[in-house]
Design an enzyme around this catalytic site. Structure first.
Site, PDB file in Angstrom:
ATOM      1  N   GLY A   1      -0.826 -14.267 -11.063  1.00  0.00           N
ATOM      2  CA  GLY A   1      -2.093 -13.915 -11.684  1.00  0.00           C
ATOM      3  C   GLY A   1      -2.677 -15.100 -12.430  1.00  0.00           C
ATOM      4  O   GLY A   1      -2.613 -16.245 -11.964  1.00  0.00           O
TER       5      GLY A   1
ATOM      6  N   ARG B   1       0.874  -1.176   0.000  1.00  0.00           N
ATOM      7  CA  ARG B   1       0.000   0.000   0.000  1.00  0.00           C
ATOM      8  C   ARG B   1       0.910   1.224   0.000  1.00  0.00           C
ATOM      9  O   ARG B   1       1.095   1.890   1.029  1.00  0.00           O
ATOM     10  CB  ARG B   1      -0.919   0.010   1.219  1.00  0.00           C
ATOM     11  CG  ARG B   1      -1.845  -1.190   1.357  1.00  0.00           C
ATOM     12  CD  ARG B   1      -2.909  -1.215   0.263  1.00  0.00           C
ATOM     13  NE  ARG B   1      -3.924  -2.243   0.516  1.00  0.00           N
ATOM     14  CZ  ARG B   1      -3.827  -3.506   0.139  1.00  0.00           C
ATOM     15  NH1 ARG B   1      -2.733  -3.906  -0.516  1.00  0.00           N
ATOM     16  NH2 ARG B   1      -4.787  -4.372   0.382  1.00  0.00           N
TER      17      ARG B   1
ATOM     18  N   ASP C   1      -5.858 -12.566  -1.369  1.00  0.00           N
ATOM     19  CA  ASP C   1      -6.242 -13.049  -0.036  1.00  0.00           C
ATOM     20  C   ASP C   1      -6.794 -14.470  -0.131  1.00  0.00           C
ATOM     21  O   ASP C   1      -6.503 -15.320   0.717  1.00  0.00           O
ATOM     22  CB  ASP C   1      -7.282 -12.118   0.589  1.00  0.00           C
ATOM     23  CG  ASP C   1      -6.804 -10.675   0.633  1.00  0.00           C
ATOM     24  OD1 ASP C   1      -5.590 -10.457   0.793  1.00  0.00           O
ATOM     25  OD2 ASP C   1      -7.640  -9.762   0.494  1.00  0.00           O
TER      26      ASP C   1
ATOM     27  N   GLY D   1      -9.332  -9.061  -3.563  1.00  0.00           N
ATOM     28  CA  GLY D   1      -9.446 -10.233  -2.700  1.00  0.00           C
ATOM     29  C   GLY D   1      -8.885 -11.507  -3.292  1.00  0.00           C
ATOM     30  O   GLY D   1      -8.831 -12.536  -2.602  1.00  0.00           O
TER      31      GLY D   1
END
Length: 327
Positions: free
Chosen positions: A238, A178, A273, A270
């Site tokens: 990905g 972040r 996650d 998400g």
């Protein structure tokens, strides 16, 4: 869920960080043009905690919320999801973090706006973790978000990882970059790399690994952390799947596990996650790294096919159905 059971027993997994109330747009378009939103829970650390709880693990959640309606909503929702919230503290002086999320078109990342400065969770400190019985802990999941919130939460991250390591628990670390929360990129890189090498399993995305290590290839990114003490590095690629490099039974192993084909992407938030949920759960259940990466790819792929940050995380029965369908 029997909450009295939680009070008498220590969690086998601990996650910590900031859970935020999230208002998600009901229609596509710029946020300033949206009139209607629905309420959800947001937070990368929270998503992983919820996903592991849905798979039957006893997961403790360490955080702070404000003494406000959003804080009470989060406490109830996380408890209903099966999290052990005995370490979720109420802060009467600071408000609960809030995020607005746009409805994305197709597979693009949705726009988000955060209202988390001086939030209750940013006030988390070592004292908030004093009641945790680390001797009963099997696993700690840490991310790069708490260290970015404040100096106190950064100290908490160091404390949690040191206590878990001393207790013999395994540790996973997802950088979850972040950049906007950090003073500058150099501070972010130095802080997160220092924490990452204290973990057993480091879980960067490929672009994150490149930014943090300065290396381009997955092998070199992984070796950066392995040479400094990590046991294994799992890199998210990905749609292409994931890459594993680590020492198993005294031997260095490395390979790529192909991704799960997805015909329609609805929400990319998400996915990482969900990947962490799959990886951690499988490794804790005794699966091989290759099998764990397959489960991680599977849950990550499922997450992008559902609108919402954690709505696509499966329970045990759903995971079993998903796995059997792909065999």
């Amino acid at each position: 869920m029997n909450k009295s059971h939680f009070r008498k027993n220590s969690p086998e997994i601990i996650a910590f960080g900031e859970a935020m109330a999230m208002l998600v747009a009901d229609e596509t378009g710029a946020l300033e043009c949206v009139d209607h939103f629905h309420r959800r829970v947001a937070g990368a650390d929270t998503n992983v905690a919820i996903g592991l709880a849905r798979l039957g693990f006893h997961v403790g959640w360490l955080s702070r919320v404000g003494d406000d309606s959003f804080g009470r909503y989060l406490r109830k929702t996380l408890g209903d999801e099966g999290l052990d919230c005995q370490f979720l503290h109420t802060d009467p002086l600071h408000s609960t973090g809030l995020v607005f999320k746009a409805r994305a078109n197709h597979s693009e990342d949705p726009a988000v706006e955060y209202y988390r400065r001086n939030s209750a969770a940013s006030q988390l400190c070592i004292e908030d973790a004093k009641g945790i019985d680390f001797s009963q802990l099997r696993h700690l999941h840490a991310t790069g978000i708490p260290p970015a919130l404040s100096s106190a939460t950064c100290e908490l991250s160091e404390y949690m990882m040191a206590k878990a390591r001393n207790a013999g628990a395994s540790i996973s670390f997802d950088p979850n970059l972040r950049p906007s929360l950090w003073k500058n990129e150099n501070v972010m890189r130095e802080t997160l790399n220092t924490l990452a090498v204290k973990a057993d399993w480091v879980l960067p995305g490929l672009s994150e690994g490149r930014l943090l290590t300065g290396h381009e290839r997955p092998e070199a990114i992984a070796d950066f952390y392995l040479d400094r003490g990590a046991r294994a590095v799992i890199i998210k690629l990905g749609p292409q799947g994931s890459y594993y490099r680590g020492v198993l039974n005294g031997q260095l192993e490395s390979y790529t596990v192909e991704g799960i084909p997805v015909t329609r992407v609805l929400d990319t938030v998400g996915a990482g996650d969900g990947f962490a949920v799959g990886l951690i759960s499988a490794l804790l259940e005794g699966f091989t790294p290759s099998e764990a990466l397959h489960r991680a790819n599977l849950i990550g792929a499922r997450a992008v096919q559902v609108i919402g940050d954690m709505e696509g995380l499966p329970n045990s029965d759903q995971l079993k159905d998903l796995t059997q369908h792909l065999i």
